[in-house]
Design a protein around this motif. Structure first.
Motif: not given
Lengths: 191, 191, 191, 191
Positions: A90, A20, A24, D22-24, A86-87, A16, C23, D20
C-alpha cells in the motif's frame, strides 16, 4: 512441528506480498519507450520494497531457526509483524504513484518503523520463551543494525517534510545495511 | 532444512506469479464469440508466459535438488532470480494488450534475458559453494541451451524493432527448447 | 521428495485460484439488500467454481497419493492441468457478470472439459510410469465418473446455445457427482 | 501425511486471504494527511479482519493438531470453512467503503456467523472420526467461547439496523475474546 507451520504460513504471506507488489505496476498506455518514463519512480519503489521484503524473509528465517517451540505469544508477535509487512504494498504504491511526495514518503517510513518494532517484539517473545540462557539474547544484545535502522526510519519520517530525497537515501541505506544476512545469530548457534 | 524453506518460498512465489498472470485476462464486455477475438494476443502471451514460468519452476527444482546447503549468497541470488520472474506478468500484459508492438515485445525479451542471467548467477553461487569437485559445474559446463537462449533473447530484443514476429518466434523457440527437463543434471546425479 | 514439491506447488496454485475467485466479487455500490441482488448470478457461479476447484484439489490429492516417483512427463502433465484450472476464474467472471449468457456458459464448459482431459492425461502419465502392474490403472479402468463428466461437459457446451439452464444443471450435476471423494483409489491402495 | 497436505492447503488459502485484504486498501488520490482520513473506516475494518483471519488460522492450527487422520468428511468440512473465510475480504471492503452502513455491517456479521458454524461442523467431523474416546469432544464440550461468539454475531446482525456501533462493538469483543489461543485443547492433549 508447530514451528514448521508458523514458518510455512509466514513464508506464504511474505511470498504473496512480494508478488502482490507487482500488481501495483500498472501497464502503461503507450507502447514507446517514453511511456515507461513516468513509471520510473513506481519501479524504483518496487525494487526497494522487494528488497525489504526479501530482507525480512531472510532475517525471519534466521530468527525462527534459533527458536525452539512456539507459544501463543510468539504466534501473535509473528502475526503482528506480518500485519505491518502487509501494508508495504500500500505505501509502496502511494509513494511511487505520487513521485515521492512528502506525506507518502513519511508514510512509507512509518510502516517500515512499525515493522522494525514488530520484529523486535518477536525477538523479545522468543527470548522470553527461551529463558535465562537464551543464546538469542546474547546475539541480539550486541545488535547495532536494528538500532541504526530504527533511528534512520525516524529521521526519514521527519525529514520527508524538509527534503524527501534524504528520506529515500536513508531507506536505501538501511536496505543495503541488511542485505548482509545476520551472521551473528548464525555464528552464535554454530558454537 | 534451510534448503527446504528456500524451495518452499520459491515455489510460493512462482505459483503466485503463474496465477497472477490470469488476472491480466480482463473479462470481455460482449457475450458473443466475436468479443473473444481481441483477447487472442493476450491469451497467446498468457500461454507463453505460463510455459516460461513452468520451465523456470522445473529447472529451479532440478538445480536446488543438486544443492547441498544454502549460503547467504545463494539466498540472495535466488531472490534476484525471483525479482525478474516477478516482472513477467507486467511485460506479458503490456505486450498482449498492445498486439505485440515493438517496445513491449523488446521489454518482454529484456525481462526474459535478465531472468536467464539471474538463473546463471544462481548456478554460479551454488557451484562456488560446492567447491572444486562440484558435480553441478561439470553438468552445467557442457550446457548449450542456456547460451542459445541468451543469444535468442538478445536477437529477439534487437529484431523487435525490425519485425516483431521474428522476436515472438524466437521466444517460442526457446520455450520449446526447455520444455524438455534438464536431464544432464539428473543423469550426473544418478552416477 | 520431488513428489512433495510437486504437491506443494499444485496446492499453492489451487489455493491461489480458489481465493482469486473472490476478487471477481466486486463490491456493490449501494448499501441496501437490493444492491446485493444483481450479484446473485456472480455469487452462484463463485460457489460452483469454488466447489470445482475443491474437487480437483481433492482428487489430485488422491491421485498423487497413488504415485511413486515423478518424471518430466508427469510434471508437465500436471502443469497442463493447472493451466486449464487457472482459466476457471476468468470463465467464472465472464459467465457470472453476463447473467449466464450463451457463449460465456459454453466457455465455462470448454474450460471444465479441457481440465477433465488434462486430468486424464495426468492419470495416463502416472500409469505409464508405474508400468504393467499399475494399481492406478486397475482403479481408473473401471472409472465411469470421468466419462460421465466429459459427456456432460460436451452436452453443456452444445446446449448452452439452446437453453443455458440445461448447461448449468449439467455443470451442477457433475459437481455433485464428484463431491464424494474417489474411494476406488483409496480402497485399491488399502488392499 | 494427508493431514500435512490439508494443513498446507488451509495455510495457503488463509495466507492469501489475509494478504488479499490489503488489495482493498485503495491508494488515496491526494498526497496530504487529509487524504488518509476517508480511509480510516476501511483501515479499521482491515485491522479487524486481519485479526479474525489470524484467530482462525491459530485455532485451525490447534484443532488439526488434535486430529489423527483425515476423512473425506473432514476434508469437505474444511473446504466449507475456507469458503466462508474467503468471503471476509468481500464483506470487509463493502463495510469499510460504506462507513459501516447497516446492511454491510449485518453482512459482515453473517459471514462471521457462517464461518463459526463452519468451524463447528469441522469440529464435529473430527470428533466423529475420533470416536467415543475423543479427547477433542471433552475439550470442546466445555466450550463457552464458541457459543458466546455465535450469540454475539447474531446480536450484531440484528442490531446493525438499530445502531451499527453496537454491532461493531460486538465484533471487536469477539475478536478480543479469541485473541487468547485455545489453551483447553493444548492442556487436554498434554495430559
Amino acid at each position: 512441528m508447530t514451528k514448521g507451520r508458523l514458518e510455512a504460513f509466514s513464508d506464504g504471506v511474505i511470498a504473496i506480498l512480494i508478488t502482490i507488489l507487482v500488481l501495483e505496476l500498472k501497464v502503461p498506455h503507450g507502447t514507446d519507450l517514453e511511456s515507461l518514463r513516468p513509471m520510473l519512480p513506481t519501479f524504483l519503489t518496487y525494487v526497494l520494497s522487494f528488497v525489504y521484503l526479501g530482507i525480512y524473509w531472510n532475517n525471519h528465517h534466521h530468527l525462527l531457526h534459533a527458536t525452539g517451540g512456539v507459544t501463543g505469544g510468539i504466534l501473535w508477535a509473528n502475526l503482528h509483524l506480518l500485519f505491518w509487512l502487509s501494508l508495504i504494498p500500500f505505501t509502496t504504491a502511494w509513494m511511487g504513484e505520487n513521485h515521492f511526495a512528502a506525506v507518502p514518503t513519511a508514510a512509507y517510513g512509518v510502516v517500515l518503523f512499525a515493522a522494525a518494532i514488530g520484529y523486535l517484539i518477536l525477538e523479545i517473545a522468543i527470548i522470553a520463551h527461551q529463558g535465562k540462557d537464551s543464546k538469542l539474547r546474547e546475539a541480539v544484545g550486541r545488535e547495532w543494525k536494528g538500532k541504526v535502522s530504527v533511528a534512520c526510519y525516524l529521521a526519514g519520517i521527519a525529514l520527508a517534510f524538509e527534503n524527501h530525497w534524504i528520506s529515500h537515501g536513508l531507506y536505501v541505506f538501511v536496505a543495503l545495511l541488511w542485505l548482509i544476512p545476520d551472521r551473528r545469530i548464525e555464528s552464535k548457534l554454530r558454537e
